[in-house]
Design a protein around this motif. Structure first.
Motif, short mmCIF file in Angstrom:
data_model
loop_
_atom_site.label_atom_id
_atom_site.label_comp_id
_atom_site.label_asym_id
_atom_site.label_seq_id
_atom_site.Cartn_x
_atom_site.Cartn_y
_atom_site.Cartn_z
N ARG A 46 13.13 130.20 18.09
CA ARG A 46 12.13 131.28 17.98
C ARG A 46 11.15 131.22 19.14
O ARG A 46 10.79 132.25 19.72
CB ARG A 46 11.38 131.16 16.65
N GLN A 47 10.71 130.00 19.47
CA GLN A 47 9.79 129.85 20.59
C GLN A 47 10.47 130.23 21.91
O GLN A 47 9.87 130.87 22.77
CB GLN A 47 9.28 128.41 20.66
N LEU A 48 11.73 129.85 22.05
CA LEU A 48 12.50 130.20 23.25
C LEU A 48 12.66 131.71 23.38
O LEU A 48 12.49 132.28 24.47
CB LEU A 48 13.87 129.52 23.20
N LEU A 49 12.97 132.37 22.28
CA LEU A 49 13.12 133.83 22.29
C LEU A 49 11.81 134.51 22.63
O LEU A 49 11.79 135.49 23.40
CB LEU A 49 13.63 134.30 20.92
N LEU A 50 10.71 134.01 22.10
CA LEU A 50 9.40 134.59 22.38
C LEU A 50 9.07 134.48 23.86
O LEU A 50 8.63 135.45 24.50
CB LEU A 50 8.33 133.90 21.55
N ALA A 51 9.28 133.29 24.44
CA ALA A 51 8.98 133.09 25.86
C ALA A 51 9.93 133.91 26.74
O ALA A 51 9.53 134.39 27.81
CB ALA A 51 9.08 131.61 26.21
N SER A 52 11.17 134.08 26.30
CA SER A 52 12.14 134.85 27.08
C SER A 52 11.80 136.33 27.10
O SER A 52 12.05 137.03 28.10
CB SER A 52 13.55 134.66 26.50
N SER A 53 11.24 136.84 26.02
CA SER A 53 10.99 138.27 25.91
C SER A 53 9.59 138.68 26.37
O SER A 53 9.35 139.87 26.63
CB SER A 53 11.19 138.72 24.45
N THR A 54 8.67 137.72 26.48
CA THR A 54 7.30 138.05 26.90
C THR A 54 7.19 137.79 28.40
O THR A 54 6.83 136.70 28.84
CB THR A 54 6.26 137.21 26.13
N GLN A 76 8.31 126.83 32.38
CA GLN A 76 8.25 125.47 31.87
C GLN A 76 8.52 125.44 30.36
O GLN A 76 9.18 124.53 29.85
CB GLN A 76 6.88 124.86 32.16
N SER A 77 8.00 126.43 29.65
CA SER A 77 8.24 126.51 28.22
C SER A 77 9.71 126.76 27.92
O SER A 77 10.27 126.18 26.97
CB SER A 77 7.38 127.63 27.61
#
Length: 429
Positions: A46-54, A76-77
């Protein structure tokens, strides 16, 4: 007599029924590991998807954070989340293989050719298990370093050397600890396991209280040496009944901008870093102190103490139960060649204790998240909500860490709400 009864109570939960199915218990343990690790992978995904889409700086940070800084933190995230997901997946597969296929039985059988006594067999067992576990993960660690390396990082050869040295050091440390535990238990008896963890934690709390009460005032300065913020913070602390001389300043310029409250056995302190004082204005800094006073006012230290007592009790009982446990010998399939008593404790620490710790840490994090909200509410109630909001956004923009977190991820792993959740709550207060 009490200690004897307590020890007997812990040991009374050994499974002696002939109907007990060790294989079913083993499958249940494997299932628990899958649930825990899949949950971890899900949250980091979920965190990876959030960083990928923002892809762009969030609106609330655009005036405070450059696109270059945001993009660097975002990448980095992405790297960190991807590495964690990959590592968790690999370790889950390795654990499943080791548990299901009787790896530990074969390692124990192998040690019979290396030593004659079970004391030394236990040490060799720990060495072989550590080497296998670390070495099997090494190629994946090197692959991750190769995939995500950049010019500022060490060359792959240097990473390999450092990793091998770390494996050797970890193996020696583990073998030494196993030997020390066996000698201590041999001298004091296994009952020491029931009291070692609570005693050591009690001593640590007493020492922390002594440190706060007597050594912190000698080492750190108070707000009297900070004329720019002294008056506003003193007015605040006086209004809520907190002694202003218990607010200290860490003079280390290299320390991260931060403020925190610690309360142990009646000894309280709020510590502010020098970098935070330099970064924030007087009212913003006062608002941050108001947040820490919220933790003091709401007795959040007592909540954390209760959680610590629960965790320590769980660890203590688990360690005492697992030592020389016939039930664990059956579950892990050691067969007729019963291992040295410390090995069942070793297995508990390796496979059962992490499950308990992960759950308790998650609960602690969720409760910590609520405490942060309540501390923010306290700052709002004393009229410093807007200043706290400004301080939070400024800190987020100046931090090198990625400023956006998935709420579920942050709730279970970070113990803090996201900056934007806190800002929204402050705005709606």
């Amino acid at each position: 007599m009490k200690s004897k009864l307590s020890w007997q109570l812990v040991r009374s939960y050994e499974v002696t029924s002939e109907a007990f199915e060790p294989h079913c218990a083993l499958l249940f343990l494997i299932t628990l590991h899958w649930v825990a690790d899949v949950w971890k992978i899900f949250l980091f995904s979920r965190q990876l998807l959030l960083a990928s889409s923002t892809l762009t700086v969030p609106p609330k940070l655009r005036e405070r954070m450059s696109s270059q800084d945001y993009d660097f933190a975002r990448r980095q995230s992405l790297v960190s989340s991807t590495a964690t997901i990959s590592s968790a997946t690999i370790l889950l597969l390795v654990k499943t293989f080791k548990l299901y296929y009787g790896y530990h039985f074969y390692i124990w059988e192998f040690t019979v050719t290396q030593a004659e006594t079970k004391f030394w067999r236990a040490i060799f067992y720990a060495v072989f298990d550590m080497l296998f576990s670390k070495l099997i993960a090494l190629p994946f660690k090197l692959l991750a370093a190769l995939m995500y390396s950049n010019a500022s990082q060490m060359p792959l050869a240097a990473i390999t050397i450092v990793s091998v040295v770390q494996i050797i050091v970890a193996t020696i440390f583990t073998a030494t600890m196993i030997a020390c535990f066996m000698m201590v238990i041999g001298y004091f008896g296994p009952r020491i396991l029931l009291y070692f963890t609570p005693l050591s934690n009690t001593i640590a709390m007493v020492l922390m209280a002594i440190y706060i009460q007597y050594f912190v005032p000698q080492r750190y300065s108070t707000l009297e040496n900070e004329p720019s913020v002294h008056d506003s913070i003193k007015r605040l602390t006086t209004s809520v009944g907190y002694p202003s001389d218990k607010v200290y300043v860490n003079p280390d310029f290299n320390a991260a901008p931060n403020a925190y409250f610690i309360g142990v056995l009646g000894a309280n302190m709020i510590m502010i870093s020098r970098s935070l004082i330099n970064m924030l204005g007087p009212q913003q800094l006062t608002a941050v102190v108001a947040h820490e006073l919220g933790h003091w006012s709401k007795d959040h230290n007592i909540i954390h103490l209760a959680l610590s007592v629960l965790e320590v009790s769980t660890v203590s009982i688990g360690v005492a139960y697992s030592y020389d446990s016939e039930t664990l010998v059956k579950i892990f399939g050691f067969g007729k060649d019963k291992p040295q008593a410390i090995i069942t404790l070793y297995m508990w620490i390796a496979y059962v204790s992490p499950l308990i710790s992960d759950f308790l840490n998650g609960v602690r994090s969720v409760i910590g998240r609520l405490c942060e909200f309540y501390a923010d509410d306290f700052a709002c109630n004393v009229g410093l909500g807007s200043d706290l909001k400004a301080a939070l956004l400024l800190l987020a923009s100046k931090s090198t860490a990625y400023p956006i977190f998935d709420p579920l991820f942050s709730a279970w792993y970070l113990g803090h709400p996201t900056i934007f959740e806190r800002v929204d709550r402050i705005e709606n207060h």
